[in-house]
Motif scaffolding. Structure first.
Motif, PDB file in Angstrom:
ATOM      1  N   LEU A 112     -14.181  -5.744  22.324  1.00 48.15           N
ATOM      2  CA  LEU A 112     -13.574  -5.994  21.013  1.00 48.15           C
ATOM      3  C   LEU A 112     -14.549  -6.646  20.035  1.00 48.15           C
ATOM      4  CD1 LEU A 112      -9.953  -6.645  20.315  1.00 48.15           C
ATOM      5  CD2 LEU A 112     -11.654  -7.945  19.044  1.00 48.15           C
ATOM      6  N   ILE A 113     -15.348  -7.582  20.553  1.00 49.83           N
ATOM      7  CA  ILE A 113     -16.338  -8.228  19.668  1.00 49.83           C
ATOM      8  C   ILE A 113     -17.387  -7.207  19.222  1.00 49.83           C
ATOM      9  CG2 ILE A 113     -18.176  -9.984  19.569  1.00 49.83           C
ATOM     10  CD1 ILE A 113     -15.397 -11.262  19.471  1.00 49.83           C
ATOM     11  N   ASP A 114     -17.784  -6.321  20.139  1.00 56.29           N
ATOM     12  CA  ASP A 114     -18.782  -5.295  19.772  1.00 56.29           C
ATOM     13  C   ASP A 114     -18.243  -4.359  18.693  1.00 56.29           C
ATOM     14  OD1 ASP A 114     -20.522  -6.355  21.583  1.00 56.29           O
ATOM     15  OD2 ASP A 114     -20.441  -4.676  23.006  1.00 56.29           O
ATOM     16  N   VAL A 115     -17.008  -3.884  18.887  1.00 56.95           N
ATOM     17  CA  VAL A 115     -16.463  -2.893  17.947  1.00 56.95           C
ATOM     18  C   VAL A 115     -16.123  -3.536  16.600  1.00 56.95           C
ATOM     19  CG1 VAL A 115     -14.575  -1.279  17.498  1.00 56.95           C
ATOM     20  CG2 VAL A 115     -15.599  -1.392  19.788  1.00 56.95           C
ATOM     21  N   ASN A 116     -15.542  -4.720  16.623  1.00 54.29           N
ATOM     22  CA  ASN A 116     -15.068  -5.308  15.352  1.00 54.29           C
ATOM     23  C   ASN A 116     -16.131  -6.130  14.630  1.00 54.29           C
ATOM     24  OD1 ASN A 116     -12.669  -4.239  16.211  1.00 54.29           O
ATOM     25  ND2 ASN A 116     -11.489  -6.124  16.071  1.00 54.29           N
ATOM     26  N   LEU A 117     -16.979  -6.834  15.384  1.00 53.68           N
ATOM     27  CA  LEU A 117     -17.898  -7.783  14.734  1.00 53.68           C
ATOM     28  C   LEU A 117     -19.349  -7.314  14.778  1.00 53.68           C
ATOM     29  CD1 LEU A 117     -18.396 -10.481  13.339  1.00 53.68           C
ATOM     30  CD2 LEU A 117     -18.404 -11.588  15.593  1.00 53.68           C
ATOM     31  N   LYS A 118     -19.829  -6.940  15.968  1.00 55.78           N
ATOM     32  CA  LYS A 118     -21.235  -6.511  16.038  1.00 55.78           C
ATOM     33  C   LYS A 118     -21.465  -5.296  15.153  1.00 55.78           C
ATOM     34  CE  LYS A 118     -23.412  -4.542  19.660  1.00 55.78           C
ATOM     35  NZ  LYS A 118     -23.978  -4.414  21.008  1.00 55.78           N
ATOM     36  N   SER A 119     -20.470  -4.408  15.090  1.00 51.98           N
ATOM     37  CA  SER A 119     -20.598  -3.207  14.241  1.00 51.98           C
ATOM     38  C   SER A 119     -20.839  -3.592  12.782  1.00 51.98           C
ATOM     39  CB  SER A 119     -19.331  -2.356  14.333  1.00 51.98           C
ATOM     40  OG  SER A 119     -18.234  -3.052  13.755  1.00 51.98           O
ATOM     41  N   CYS A 120     -20.166  -4.636  12.340  1.00 47.88           N
ATOM     42  CA  CYS A 120     -20.293  -5.070  10.940  1.00 47.88           C
ATOM     43  C   CYS A 120     -21.739  -5.519  10.682  1.00 47.88           C
ATOM     44  CB  CYS A 120     -19.282  -6.193  10.693  1.00 47.88           C
ATOM     45  SG  CYS A 120     -19.239  -6.794   9.008  1.00 47.88           S
ATOM     46  N   PHE A 121     -22.317  -6.227  11.635  1.00 46.65           N
ATOM     47  CA  PHE A 121     -23.720  -6.643  11.533  1.00 46.65           C
ATOM     48  C   PHE A 121     -24.652  -5.431  11.571  1.00 46.65           C
ATOM     49  CE2 PHE A 121     -27.514  -7.511  14.202  1.00 46.65           C
ATOM     50  CZ  PHE A 121     -28.254  -8.241  13.289  1.00 46.65           C
ATOM     51  N   LEU A 122     -24.452  -4.548  12.564  1.00 44.94           N
ATOM     52  CA  LEU A 122     -25.366  -3.409  12.730  1.00 44.94           C
ATOM     53  C   LEU A 122     -25.338  -2.498  11.510  1.00 44.94           C
ATOM     54  CD1 LEU A 122     -24.567  -2.334  16.444  1.00 44.94           C
ATOM     55  CD2 LEU A 122     -26.612  -3.552  15.626  1.00 44.94           C
ATOM     56  N   VAL A 123     -24.145  -2.197  11.012  1.00 41.55           N
ATOM     57  CA  VAL A 123     -24.037  -1.248   9.890  1.00 41.55           C
ATOM     58  C   VAL A 123     -24.584  -1.898   8.621  1.00 41.55           C
ATOM     59  CG1 VAL A 123     -22.464   0.170   8.516  1.00 41.55           C
ATOM     60  CG2 VAL A 123     -22.082  -0.069  10.979  1.00 41.55           C
ATOM     61  N   THR A 124     -24.285  -3.163   8.417  1.00 38.16           N
ATOM     62  CA  THR A 124     -24.795  -3.847   7.226  1.00 38.16           C
ATOM     63  C   THR A 124     -26.326  -3.881   7.258  1.00 38.16           C
ATOM     64  OG1 THR A 124     -22.786  -5.175   7.117  1.00 38.16           O
ATOM     65  CG2 THR A 124     -24.682  -5.992   5.881  1.00 38.16           C
ATOM     66  N   GLN A 125     -26.893  -4.248   8.403  1.00 37.20           N
ATOM     67  CA  GLN A 125     -28.361  -4.296   8.522  1.00 37.20           C
ATOM     68  C   GLN A 125     -28.993  -2.929   8.224  1.00 37.20           C
ATOM     69  OE1 GLN A 125     -28.890  -7.820   8.613  1.00 37.20           O
ATOM     70  NE2 GLN A 125     -30.586  -7.263   9.954  1.00 37.20           N
ATOM     71  N   ALA A 126     -28.285  -1.865   8.641  1.00 40.41           N
ATOM     72  CA  ALA A 126     -28.855  -0.520   8.463  1.00 40.41           C
ATOM     73  C   ALA A 126     -28.841  -0.070   7.003  1.00 40.41           C
ATOM     74  CB  ALA A 126     -28.078   0.490   9.329  1.00 40.41           C
ATOM     75  N   PHE A 127     -27.839  -0.506   6.232  1.00 41.97           N
ATOM     76  CA  PHE A 127     -27.695   0.027   4.866  1.00 41.97           C
ATOM     77  C   PHE A 127     -28.166  -0.935   3.781  1.00 41.97           C
ATOM     78  CE2 PHE A 127     -25.014   2.852   7.314  1.00 41.97           C
ATOM     79  CZ  PHE A 127     -25.361   4.084   6.774  1.00 41.97           C
ATOM     80  N   VAL A 128     -28.370  -2.210   4.111  1.00 44.48           N
ATOM     81  CA  VAL A 128     -28.785  -3.176   3.088  1.00 44.48           C
ATOM     82  C   VAL A 128     -30.180  -2.898   2.501  1.00 44.48           C
ATOM     83  CG1 VAL A 128     -29.695  -5.553   3.068  1.00 44.48           C
ATOM     84  CG2 VAL A 128     -27.269  -5.153   3.338  1.00 44.48           C
ATOM     85  N   PRO A 129     -31.158  -2.463   3.301  1.00 47.98           N
ATOM     86  CA  PRO A 129     -32.494  -2.272   2.704  1.00 47.98           C
ATOM     87  C   PRO A 129     -32.482  -1.343   1.490  1.00 47.98           C
ATOM     88  CG  PRO A 129     -32.657  -2.268   5.089  1.00 47.98           C
ATOM     89  CD  PRO A 129     -31.195  -2.287   4.776  1.00 47.98           C
ATOM     90  N   ALA A 130     -31.750  -0.235   1.566  1.00 48.59           N
ATOM     91  CA  ALA A 130     -31.712   0.701   0.421  1.00 48.59           C
ATOM     92  C   ALA A 130     -31.005   0.070  -0.776  1.00 48.59           C
ATOM     93  CB  ALA A 130     -31.030   1.999   0.828  1.00 48.59           C
ATOM     94  N   MET A 131     -29.975  -0.728  -0.513  1.00 49.29           N
ATOM     95  CA  MET A 131     -29.277  -1.415  -1.624  1.00 49.29           C
ATOM     96  C   MET A 131     -30.229  -2.401  -2.301  1.00 49.29           C
ATOM     97  SD  MET A 131     -25.513  -2.371  -0.119  1.00 49.29           S
ATOM     98  CE  MET A 131     -24.551  -1.216   0.851  1.00 49.29           C
ATOM     99  N   ARG A 132     -31.017  -3.102  -1.487  1.00 51.87           N
ATOM    100  CA  ARG A 132     -31.948  -4.086  -2.069  1.00 51.87           C
ATOM    101  C   ARG A 132     -32.996  -3.388  -2.916  1.00 51.87           C
ATOM    102  NH1 ARG A 132     -33.881  -8.570   2.081  1.00 51.87           N
ATOM    103  NH2 ARG A 132     -33.933  -9.834   0.202  1.00 51.87           N
ATOM    104  N   THR A 133     -33.479  -2.253  -2.433  1.00 55.80           N
ATOM    105  CA  THR A 133     -34.468  -1.496  -3.207  1.00 55.80           C
ATOM    106  C   THR A 133     -33.900  -1.108  -4.563  1.00 55.80           C
ATOM    107  OG1 THR A 133     -35.352  -0.603  -1.166  1.00 55.80           O
ATOM    108  CG2 THR A 133     -35.912   0.597  -3.175  1.00 55.80           C
ATOM    109  N   ARG A 134     -32.618  -0.700  -4.582  1.00 51.70           N
ATOM    110  CA  ARG A 134     -31.999  -0.251  -5.835  1.00 51.70           C
ATOM    111  C   ARG A 134     -31.455  -1.409  -6.656  1.00 51.70           C
ATOM    112  NH1 ARG A 134     -31.047   5.225  -4.701  1.00 51.70           N
ATOM    113  NH2 ARG A 134     -29.419   5.529  -6.243  1.00 51.70           N
ATOM    114  N   ARG A 135     -31.456  -2.608  -6.063  1.00 49.55           N
ATOM    115  CA  ARG A 135     -30.927  -3.816  -6.703  1.00 49.55           C
ATOM    116  C   ARG A 135     -29.485  -3.643  -7.176  1.00 49.55           C
ATOM    117  NH1 ARG A 135     -34.392  -7.504  -6.605  1.00 49.55           N
ATOM    118  NH2 ARG A 135     -33.284  -8.864  -8.057  1.00 49.55           N
TER     119      ARG A 135
END
Ligand code: NAD
Length: 244
Positions: A112-135
């Protein structure tokens, strides 16, 4: 307002049904092109995709288990290749198997922790770099009233949803200077499969005396996707169960 997300690309995890599909439709109606993540029910994801295509938006469905880092990497790569940089991310995927307290095992906790919480970390980490580049970016985490009052699923579920609020606060503070807002929505009992399959779900504690609708959550997601000055907040949609 109707087209305020025009030209933006949004990703919703667990978008094949329930709250996730309603948020996807709401963002698409406001103009966003959509990436729909789903776990197993391809036909349901395709039905949501078809509805979004009928709105005249671009849309793609990508199968991935967001609790697994390698799957999230594949999701991010496929999303980028087929649609471009994701600018609105909704961490919605979650599970809530109601269990008697004494029956919850270590593996139930981990899953449950993996699906509900770790996923939020993993997905955010994966998509934040492009958002930061675009500001520019919007991150919306679907937490729960369980983070605030324990709820009706179990301690692992309450802890996972409270953990999402911690992630929300950290990322909101850290990413504000990059033009990225990060907020959480804390719904109480919403009329979805998750609530229908929980024998402990009851309206008895809810002043409104009814379950919420998925649209009453997706309305808030749309607000958070379009507003640039709300960050680090938890927006409650709980029929008055918890007041702030
Ligand atoms: P739901 O069961 O209808 O939908 C959950 C979605 O998450 C499904 O599409 C499922 O396939 C997906 N999912 C589960 N594990 C996944 C994984 N490993 N990878 C990718 N996708 C996965 O439930 P819902 O009510 O629509 O819940 C959506 C979110 O809202 C969840 O995070 C839930 O905890 C939260 N929430 C729901 C309620 C409620 O009363 N329904 C209340 C508060 C919070």
């Amino acid at each position: 307002m109707q087209h305020s997300l025009k030209g933006r690309i949004a990703l919703v995890t667990g978008a094949s049904r329930g709250i996730g599909s309603s948020i996807a439709l709401s963002l698409a109606t406001a103009g966003a092109d959509m990436v729909l993540n789903f776990l197993t029910r391809a036909a349901e994801a395709k039905a949501v995709e078809a509805e979004i295509l009928r709105l005249g938006r671009r849309c793609v469905s990508i199968q991935a288990d967001v609790s697994v880092a390698s799957e999230v990497q594949r999701l991010a790569g496929e999303a980028e290749r087929s649609m471009g940089a994701v600018e609105v991310l909704v961490n919605n995927a979650g599970i809530a198997r109601q269990q008697a307290l004494e029956q919850i095992t270590e593996s139930d906790w981990d899953e449950l922790i993996d699906v509900n919480l770790k996923s939020c970390f993993l997905v955010t980490q994966a998509f934040v770099p492009a958002m930061r580049t675009r500001r520019w970016g919007r991150i919306i985490n679907i937490s729960s009233v369980a983070a605030q009052i324990g709820g009706v699923v179990g301690p692992h579920y309450a802890a996972s949803k409270a953990g999402m609020l911690g992630l929300t606060h950290y990322y909101a503070r850290y990413l504000a200077a990059d033009g990225i807002t990060v907020n959480a929505i804390a719904p109480a009992l919403i009329e979805t499969e998750m609530t229908r399959t929980n024998v402990k779900a009851s309206t008895s504690n809810i002043p409104m005396a009814r379950f919420g609708s998925v649209e009453e959550v997706s309305d808030i997601a749309l607000l958070l996707a379009t507003n640039g000055y709300i960050t680090g907040q938890t927006i409650n949609a709980n029929g008055g169960w918890v007041m702030s």
